[in-house]
Write an enzyme that holds these catalytic residues in place. Structure first.
Site, PDB file in Angstrom:
ATOM      1  N   GLU A   1       4.292  39.403  -8.710  1.00  0.00           N
ATOM      2  CA  GLU A   1       3.438  39.258  -7.533  1.00  0.00           C
ATOM      3  C   GLU A   1       3.865  40.091  -6.329  1.00  0.00           C
ATOM      4  O   GLU A   1       3.019  40.466  -5.515  1.00  0.00           O
ATOM      5  CB  GLU A   1       3.393  37.773  -7.132  1.00  0.00           C
ATOM      6  CG  GLU A   1       2.762  36.859  -8.168  1.00  0.00           C
ATOM      7  CD  GLU A   1       1.268  37.097  -8.341  1.00  0.00           C
ATOM      8  OE1 GLU A   1       0.621  37.582  -7.385  1.00  0.00           O
ATOM      9  OE2 GLU A   1       0.755  36.812  -9.438  1.00  0.00           O
TER      10      GLU A   1
ATOM     11  N   SER B   1      -6.672 -26.179 -24.458  1.00  0.00           N
ATOM     12  CA  SER B   1      -5.393 -26.736 -24.911  1.00  0.00           C
ATOM     13  C   SER B   1      -4.170 -26.000 -24.376  1.00  0.00           C
ATOM     14  O   SER B   1      -3.036 -26.425 -24.640  1.00  0.00           O
ATOM     15  CB  SER B   1      -5.342 -26.742 -26.443  1.00  0.00           C
ATOM     16  OG  SER B   1      -6.311 -27.630 -26.961  1.00  0.00           O
TER      17      SER B   1
END
Length: 764
Positions: free
Chosen positions: A189, A465
């Protein structure tokens, strides 16, 4: 004759014009210089504010629990192997660097990564973890084979809460960035990065000539500093004005800051791809996005790819265009070799290696709508609404990624199967960590990732239950009246309230046995004996036991509550069953363990104190009974699926099979599951055929750890007459051995028979 005078007006006019032009020019230049100076000062202030303040709004990060390993930890070999795979550790023959491990059948050698833990920074460490039948037997440091009291693995990053700009990043300081990435970035770059002053006129001129020759833009002349200025402060608009502003800002940035500061900003700012609606910025997050591991552990090939993809993340998308991406990566590798950053051998090895991408199907963001909703609510309750909007906040949660994955798979597979029997059924599931009291997993819909109604938290349905263990805990606490062997009446009864209305409870099979031992009443989930026990100890006492165990909503003290006429959610059930699993100790369930601010300082948090809701000895008897529910009671199909593994559980079904419930636990996790219809219609499912099927699938995904069931202080092995329930000695006939409370176990002398004359003579 009059003499004529010669005039030269043109010369004077020309001189005057030049003087005027010069005057205007230097004045305009002065004005321009002043404008540029003031504009530069303005830009300098903007740049300084950005660079010297908070460069980025770092998303709030949410982490899973940190797996703790110590002698006796309820973590087996397969579970740790799965955790290491999830964290991206590499299995090798001999660990030589951070992020690697090796494994035998009973040991795992691990080189752990350094990470930030709520209790402080954890350095990299190489350890040997050994296992036995109960879990972890030892954790030893390899450097000196010293045994460690506790050893943490790094947590999984679950998600980042991004701000409105849609940018996501994971900050990595330059010293932690691999040098090959920095070398490749500069070569590709901006080769003169360390020589120019923010702008490179020669590069701009060279690019202009190339572009003119090509008739289109094929090369850029921007420096890394210019690219940073554009990404930080400007738009992508292509105009002379924007380029001039970019250049001016680059000059200012280069003047004010060091090259290392500029490079660090670039490496964490550069756009690297798109993850759906989130922009992936910086090398740190890109490493996780593409490869699923920290940037410091990437191979040379993977590091080169990160630099390669900068040119065009969409164009070089490795999942869509793998050949294109690999060619670009190879170019970066070649540049490194040509500039003596790699040897020829290193270049060939890297160029011949695959990219090693993470699976495209595996998201880097965990979709946990039910759990995240609970976390966010807890954060609001503790710290207010604005916490997640602050930059750099780190939230450490209780979520166990392996338990969550198992829960989601269990829900998806079981719902697909059950939907053939009952259409449009839904599910809510909560899993807790028995040891920490944290929520380990949560599913709020049959489609686990669906963001909608959270049935794990928001439903209120009769729990059936599931309430019975609390009825029997209330009774067994009265050890002078009840033991596991006590005969309980199982005969028709009719109760009348103050308004004259009657209620005649019935057993599921509509049969009566006359009398049954209390243990049988529990394991077979018999209704009438449960009502008789509840009435004997007092409904108010049962309500008190339930509420002390963590039931936070009001309970009407009517006899019908003894059979589960109490509305609740899976989270509420998980809370009270967590108390049963934790030796009767109540601790409010939480989803958060710690929160750190942007400076990694822990925020204050107040935790509710724990309390002993059920005496440990009594709780042991209840756990023993719940183990028998799985061994030979209503959940015996679950026991048959995992032979040799001790589990505790309880099935539950509301009237007309509208709601199917199951709650149970192994040595590590507690689970509470509801299956039913959103419109409360009949499903035809019972607790054992609906919710328990989800739990069974969960344990198939996450192999259970057998309950240790070590009797606590105050519990002894007792012997009781099978018919009368009378405490007897171990040499008597017709007896059964059962655990009992030491304080009340008084076995009858002479097996309850009258003493003979000679026994009386010798004193019994």
């Amino acid at each position: 004759m009059t003499k004529k005078t010669t005039k030269k007006p043109r010369a004077k006019k020309t001189t005057s014009w030049w003087r005027s032009l010069w005057s205007l020019t230097w004045k305009l230049a002065l004005v321009g210089l002043a404008v540029v100076t003031f504009y530069a000062i303005y830009l300098d202030q903007i740049i300084a504010k950005k660079f010297e303040g908070q460069k980025w709004h770092l998303p709030a990060q949410m982490f899973s629990r940190s797996m703790a390993l110590y002698p006796g930890a309820a973590v087996n070999h397969p579970q740790l192997m799965a955790e290491l795979k999830l964290l991206g550790y590499r299995k090798v023959a001999n660990p030589r660097q951070v992020g690697e491990f090796s494994a035998s059948s009973t040991r795992i050698e691990l080189w752990r990564r350094p990470f930030l833990h709520p209790e402080g920074n954890q350095v990299e460490q190489r350890v040997m973890i050994s296992f036995d039948a109960d879990g972890v037997s030892s954790v030893k440091r390899m450097s000196d084979m010293r045994e460690l009291a506790v050893f943490h693995l790094e947590p999984v990053l679950l998600d980042r809460i991004i701000a409105g700009d849609g940018e996501d990043r994971l900050f990595v300081p330059t010293p932690e960035m691999p040098s090959s990435i920095v070398d490749a970035l500069i070569l590709v770059e901006d080769r003169s990065f360390y020589d120019h002053h923010g702008v490179n006129p020669l590069a701009i001129a060279r690019a202009a000539m190339v572009n003119i020759s090509a008739g289109r833009t094929v090369q850029g002349g921007s420096t890394l500093t210019q690219q940073l200025a554009k990404n930080f402060f400007l738009s992508s608009e292509r105009s002379i004005v924007r380029k001039v502003r970019e250049a001016l800002m680059a000059l200012i940035i280069d003047f004010r800051y060091s090259k290392d500061e500029i490079l660090e900003a670039y490496l964490n700012e550069v756009y690297m791809g798109q993850d759906k609606a989130r922009g992936v910025h910086g090398m740190g997050l890109a490493s996780q996005f593409y490869f699923g591991r920290p940037v410091g552990e990437l191979t040379l090939s993977q590091q080169a790819f990160l630099v390669a993809v900068i040119k065009g993340p969409s164009y070089y998308n490795p999942w869509r265009y793998p050949e294109r991406a690999q060619e670009r990566r190879d170019l970066v590798l070649r540049l490194l070799m040509e500039n003596d950053k790699l040897t020829v051998a290193q270049y060939k090895a890297a160029a011949e290696s695959p990219l090693g991408l993470r699976s495209a199907q595996k998201s880097v963001h965990q979709k946990l709508p039910a759990f995240f909703a609970v976390v966010k609510q807890e954060l609001r309750d503790r710290y207010g609404d604005s916490l997640l909007q602050q930059s750099g906040v780190k939230v450490y949660t209780t979520l166990d990624p392996m338990a969550q994955d198992a829960a989601e798979k269990a829900v998806s597979s079981t719902m697909a199967s059950l939907n053939k029997r009952a259409k449009n059924i839904q599910v809510g599931m909560v899993v807790t960590d028995k040891y920490t009291g944290g929520i380990a997993a949560m599913v709020g819909d049959k489609v686990p990732g669906y963001e909608g109604f959270n049935r794990a938290v928001e439903i209120r349905r009769p729990i059936g239950s599931l309430i019975k263990p609390f009825v029997y805990a209330s009774a067994l606490n009265q050890s002078d009246k009840f033991t596991l062997a006590t005969p309980i009446d199982d005969k028709p009864i009719t109760l009348k309230n103050e308004q004259g209305k009657t209620w005649s409870p019935n057993n599921f099979d509509k049969k009566f046995s006359g009398q049954v031992p209390l243990l049988t009443a529990i394991k077979d989930s018999m209704n009438v004996p449960t009502v008789n026990v509840g009435l004997a100890v007092g409904v108010d006492n049962v309500v008190s036991t339930l509420q002390k165990s963590g039931w936070e909503e009001p309970v009407s003290p009517y006899p019908s509550m003894l059979l589960g006429a109490v509305n609740g959610s899976p989270l509420m059930v998980a809370q009270v069953y967590q108390t049963l699993a934790d030796e009767g100790r109540y601790r409010k369930l939480t989803s958060i363990t710690a929160v750190l601010d942007s400076q990694n300082q822990a925020l204050d948090v107040s935790r509710a104190p724990s309390s002993q809701a059920i005496a440990p000895a009594t709780d042991y008897l209840v756990q023993y009974a719940m183990n028998h529910v799985v061994r030979s009671g209503t959940a015996k199909r679950l026991g048959a699926a995992f032979p040799g593994v001790r589990l505790a559980g309880k099935t539950g079904t509301s009237n007309d099979s509208r709601d199917s419930w199951f709650a149970g636990f192994d040595e590590r996790n507690v689970a509470a599951i509801w299956v039913g219809q959103d419109d409360n219609s009949k499903t035809g499912l019972y607790g054992s055929s609906g919710a328990m099927a989800v739990y069974q699938a969960f344990l198939q995904q996450r192999p259970p750890l057998s309950l240790r069931m070590v009797p606590v202080n105050g519990v002894i092995n007792g012997y009781f007459d099978r018919t009368t329930g009378m405490a007897k000695q171990g040499n008597c006939d017709n007896i059964i051995g059962l655990p009992a409370l030491e304080t009340s176990y008084r076995p009858a002398a002479n097996c309850g028979e009258p003493l003979s004359w000679w026994q009386k003579l010798v004193g019994g």
